[in-house]
Design an enzyme around this catalytic site. Structure first.
Site, PDB file in Angstrom:
ATOM      1  N   ARG A   1       0.836  -1.160   0.129  1.00  0.00           N
ATOM      2  CA  ARG A   1      -0.038   0.058   0.067  1.00  0.00           C
ATOM      3  C   ARG A   1       0.910   1.256  -0.125  1.00  0.00           C
ATOM      4  O   ARG A   1       0.292   2.432  -0.445  1.00  0.00           O
ATOM      5  CB  ARG A   1      -0.965  -0.005   1.162  1.00  0.00           C
ATOM      6  CG  ARG A   1      -0.018  -0.004   2.599  1.00  0.00           C
ATOM      7  CD  ARG A   1      -1.324   0.008   3.563  1.00  0.00           C
ATOM      8  NE  ARG A   1      -0.727  -0.336   5.036  1.00  0.00           N
ATOM      9  CZ  ARG A   1      -0.251  -1.187   5.781  1.00  0.00           C
ATOM     10  NH1 ARG A   1      -0.615  -2.460   4.850  1.00  0.00           N
ATOM     11  NH2 ARG A   1       0.173  -1.382   6.956  1.00  0.00           N
ATOM     12  N   TYR A   2       2.367   1.200   0.468  1.00  0.00           N
ATOM     13  CA  TYR A   2       3.052   2.394   0.459  1.00  0.00           C
ATOM     14  C   TYR A   2       4.014   2.491  -1.027  1.00  0.00           C
ATOM     15  O   TYR A   2       4.601   3.537  -1.060  1.00  0.00           O
ATOM     16  CB  TYR A   2       3.960   2.130   1.420  1.00  0.00           C
ATOM     17  CG  TYR A   2       3.133   2.258   2.758  1.00  0.00           C
ATOM     18  CD1 TYR A   2       2.439   3.297   3.379  1.00  0.00           C
ATOM     19  CD2 TYR A   2       3.459   1.007   3.744  1.00  0.00           C
ATOM     20  CE1 TYR A   2       1.913   3.279   4.701  1.00  0.00           C
ATOM     21  CE2 TYR A   2       2.678   0.664   5.056  1.00  0.00           C
ATOM     22  CZ  TYR A   2       1.894   2.073   5.464  1.00  0.00           C
ATOM     23  OH  TYR A   2       1.389   2.049   6.562  1.00  0.00           O
ATOM     24  N   THR A   3       4.213   1.266  -1.659  1.00  0.00           N
ATOM     25  CA  THR A   3       5.220   1.536  -2.814  1.00  0.00           C
ATOM     26  C   THR A   3       4.324   1.553  -4.024  1.00  0.00           C
ATOM     27  O   THR A   3       3.169   1.225  -4.117  1.00  0.00           O
ATOM     28  CB  THR A   3       6.067   0.168  -2.734  1.00  0.00           C
ATOM     29  OG1 THR A   3       4.839  -0.919  -2.920  1.00  0.00           O
ATOM     30  CG2 THR A   3       6.713   0.001  -1.482  1.00  0.00           C
TER      31      THR A   3
END
Length: 886
Positions: free
Chosen positions: A122-124
């Site tokens: 979800r962050y990359t």
């Protein structure tokens, strides 16, 4: 609990069910999960990720998209497995230390060489790299086959077009059921050059391919040691490649050094590597390291610094690190890939052949697709041209038709048009009726005809199609090719040699009569005056004694020549280092001697490949042979034949020569012959040799040595009762090979038979070993110089049943402490020497001494002259026939 209807129960043998189910599972893992396809080098999960990126339009010129979005789309459409497995596969394709040519352009934390995991999906964010487009290019031109996805609602590619050889470019690894694959990455420029060479010469050998493809090219750079492992892997599909970190030794001031590691082997976890080094230092398995730190950064790249203690040897420490840590490791090559849907072990050429065939298929299918499209378009343009030529009639026909269907049928019947042509005319806009539009249609039609001719020419000629493949590969090479990162160091490195871990130092190797061997530092023996007490060099077994001794470096070779004419080889450090009093280990534990085989000579050699040196052999029966040293460079632990001779003969000694020296052969009855080495032509390793000296009855050869033609050296003679002397070499005239020789000493009951004849310069030390294991080291210069017929002076006083067993020369060490008693001066001023002997039968090993005048009264000079005259007469009347027994 409700009972199940009998119709729903199928009885199966559990053995059969297990076998069939496991086989189905195994094939599923092999074909659909763990192994890459030989054509595009991708496993299904990687292929689905890249196809998903392409379908979502995540090209390099577009903005990054969340990894979770990519993973979700791939999982929902093509890969019904865990999201984590999809994300991990995508992360790996984005890591520049895992892939030589990354296929995913990641933004965010995608892990590190220290084993750090990537951030949550979800962050990359991610998108395709530019080179990934070349894997997918022309995928929509019917270049490959599509298959149904897992639920039949989508279509996915069975393989990608792959305009570059990705299987070898990025490598692959995977564990299936009963098999595994591990393919190293390579340099794209070299790979394409190899494919081009293959396309021009289908019969090219793997050795010729290796002129283009030097070897693997790892993303982490580093070094590859030798090409033998590469060659084996390329020829068979399996092999082991030695990888090593790139490390340099730097000066850091104050006489201190440090080891700096800037590149590490492929797939090595840097953090664990540093932990391993620290563990070895903590456990004192590696000594001399004072500090260890990781200075890796984005600016400097990999940089691991190892500070070395001032008195430590940085090179030895580095070699120990190579040996005991992942600074040096191996890459096990196992080139298994899917070929026509079946797992197969392939070699380098087979991998390139399958890729080239795939490219030919892709280009052929693309050409066929383009040809179909071009012909379809030309067909439409032909209809438009007809319409423009009969525009008024076309318009009239259309106006008279009640419906589109009637209009189409009327056009087809009246102008002989096809359904597609009629439909194109009906769809044509009025603005295309202008003269300008008519010219455009004519130009497009003519271009299409030329294009169709080109496409048909490609399909008609295999060589033209192959040239098109070459041109496209060359374009890829020019756009994406780069320099090699991994350096291949030649020199036959198969593994780190033990000698790289051992400091080079002078040693003594002793061999006992009962074949016990050991090594000691040369400093163990102290230089002493003539007649000294000696040092107990070993505790021998009952009826055993030291028989041979050589001095050499730990890194030198030791050649062992046996009485049966065989030769064995060891490195100096391979002989176990034991205490001075130890008896040693059985020599059969070090080299594989045959039954009843005894080592007759040990000789130290630094360079076995030398073309300028020779070995001279002498047997007990007087046979002599000269052979090039290089003939003995490939000696294994089983040994090889060094010289052949009759059953009643045996090898006595071997000497290393320069090829331009004089040969001296001495016998137990004190005969010595000197002849030029040049009279011996070089023979093969297994040859017999020729006659060197004619022996009198009961005599036998005991010594062999060499001297320069105009040498100022001296001949040292030592007898079994401990007497010795020095005589100038020039006192022994040159004679013909095969003669009886001349007298070199007077043999009496007092001094006994000769046990050693060798040459000295007067600057050496001499080690004399007795059958009781007593070793005395004395300066050769202290031994009196006498004539040929002299008996010599006492060198060592022997006890009952003691005799000299062997004598060896060692380099004189001026720094060694002389702990023996110095020379004394008698009351009349005459210099005297004190002699001593260890008597094992005396309690407490009491030392018996006596004073002997150093001036030795030789026999009258007339005796020597008379003996010399008789020797000359006897030699002149002897037939100088040479028995060339080879």
């Amino acid at each position: 609990m409700a009972e199940l209807p009998q119709s729903r129960i199928n009885e199966r043998n559990i053995t059969s069910e297990m076998r069939e189910s496991f086989l189905d599972y195994a094939m599923s893992v092999i074909v659909a999960r763990a192994l890459p396809d030989v054509r595009d080098g991708l496993k299904p999960v990687h292929r689905r990720i890249l196809y998903g990126l392409n379908e979502q339009g995540m090209t390099p010129d577009k903005s990054y998209k969340k990894s979770a979005r990519i993973v979700g789309d791939v999982m929902g459409k093509y890969h019904p497995h865990g999201d984590l497995s999809i994300y991990e596969a995508m992360v790996r394709m984005a890591q520049d230390f895992s892939y030589r040519y990354p296929l995913v352009d990641g933004q965010g934390n995608f892990g590190s060489m220290d084993g750090d995991g990537a951030a949550a999906m979800r962050y990359t964010e991610a998108r395709m790299t530019k080179i990934t487009l070349e894997l997918l290019r022309d995928i929509n031109k019917d270049t490959i086959d599509f298959i149904d996805n897992y639920d039949g609602n989508e279509r996915e590619p069975s393989v990608l077009p792959a305009r570059f050889p990705n299987l070898l470019a990025n490598g692959a690894s995977g564990i299936a059921v009963g098999m595994a694959t591990n393919i190293p990455p390579h340099n794209l420029t070299e790979l394409i050059n190899g494919v081009l060479s293959l396309s021009k010469n289908p019969d090219i050998s793997i050795a010729e391919l290796m002129e283009d493809i030097e070897g693997p090219d790892f993303p982490t750079a580093g070094l590859i040691l030798g090409k033998s492992g590469i060659r084996r892997a390329y020829e068979t599909g399996r092999g082991s490649i030695q990888m090593r970190s790139r490390a340099v030794i730097e000066e850091r001031g104050g006489g201190r050094q440090r080891i700096v590691v800037t590149e590490i082997p492929f797939q090595v976890n840097k953090a664990r590597m540093i932990e391993k080094i620290a563990e070895l230092v903590r456990d004192k398995k590696i000594d001399g390291i004072t500090d260890l730190r990781d200075e890796t950064s984005l600016r400097t790249g990999v940089r691991v610094v190892i500070d070395v203690r001032k008195d430590a040897n940085a090179s030895v420490i580095l070699n120990n690190l190579y040996k005991q840590t992942p600074l040096q490791t191996s890459f096990g090559v196992n080139m298994i890939a899917l070929v026509n849907g079946r797992p197969k072990l392939i070699n380098l050429k087979e991998a390139l052949v399958h890729y080239l065939e795939h490219q030919k298929t892709v280009v052929r299918r693309r050409t066929q697709y383009n040809l179909r499209k071009a012909k379809d378009r030309a067909h439409i343009l032909e209809g438009l041209r007809i319409a423009l030529d009969h525009i008024d009639e076309i318009i009239s026909t259309i106006r008279e038709s009640e419906t589109d269907k009637v209009a189409m049928e009327s056009l087809q019947q009246r102008f002989k048009l096809s359904e597609k042509q009629a439909q194109a005319i009906l769809d044509m806009r009025l603005r295309r009726l202008t003269g300008l539009e008519r010219d455009k249609i004519e130009a497009e039609y003519n271009e299409l005809l030329n294009y169709i001719s080109e496409l048909e020419a490609i399909l008609a000629d295999e060589e033209v199609l192959l040239q098109l493949v070459r041109d496209e590969l060359t374009e890829i090479r020019d756009r994406f090719g780069d320099d090699r990162r991994t350096e291949i160091q030649l020199g036959g490195f198969e593994d780190l040699e033990d000698e790289d871990l051992i400091p080079e130092e002078q040693i003594v190797i002793t061999l006992s009569h009962n074949n016990y061997i050991k090594r000691l530092p040369v400093s163990t023996y102290r230089a002493q005056n003539r007649g000294g007490r000696g040092v107990q060099g070993m505790n021998t077994l009952e009826e055993d004694f030291v028989s041979q001794l050589v001095t050499l470096s730990t890194h030198d070779h030791v050649l062992f020549f046996t009485n049966k004419g065989r030769v064995y080889k060891l490195k100096g450090y391979e002989v176990p280092e034991l205490s001075r009093q130890s008896k040693g280990i059985p020599v059969v534990n070090a080299i594989e001697l045959e039954n009843d085989e005894i080592i007759s000579t040990m000789i130290a050699v630094k360079d076995l490949e030398s073309e300028d040196n020779f070995l001279v052999f002498a047997t007990k029966r007087g046979v002599v042979k000269r052979s090039a040293l290089s003939n003995f460079s490939r000696i294994n632990r089983n040994g090889k034949i060094a010289i052949s001779f009759r059953e009643d003969d045996e090898l006595i000694a071997v000497r290393l020569t320069s090829g331009q020296e004089d040969i001296l052969i001495g016998t137990s009855h004190a005969s010595l012959i000197r002849f030029p080495e040049s009279t011996l032509r070089p023979l093969g390793r297994t040859a017999t040799g020729v006659k060197g000296i004619t022996l009198r009855e009961g005599d036998e050869v005991v010594g062999l040595d060499v001297a320069h033609a105009n040498s100022v050296d001296e001949v040292l003679v030592v007898t079994e009762n401990g007497y010795g002397k020095r005589t100038p070499v020039n006192d022994y005239r040159l004679s013909n090979r095969g003669g009886k020789g001349i007298k070199t000493a007077t043999i009496t009951e007092r001094n006994g038979n000769v046990v050693c004849i060798t040459t000295v310069t007067g600057e050496e030390d001499l080690m004399i070993v007795t059958n009781a294991g007593v070793i005395i080291r004395l300066d050769v210069a202290d031994i009196s110089q006498n004539g040929r017929a002299a008996q010599g002076v006492r060198l060592i006083r022997l006890g009952d049943d003691q005799f000299v067993s062997t004598v060896a020369k060692v380099k004189e060490d001026a720094d060694e402490e002389n702990e023996d008693e110095q020379s004394t001066v008698s009351e009349d001023g005459t210099e005297q020497q004190r002699e001593a002997v260890v008597n094992d039968e005396t309690p407490g090993n009491a030392i018996h001494t006596e004073v002997i005048d150093s001036e030795v009264n030789d026999e009258d000079g007339r005796i020597e002259v008379r003996q010399d005259f008789m020797d000359r007469v006897e030699e002149d009347i002897q037939q100088s026939s040479d028995d060339d027994e080879e």
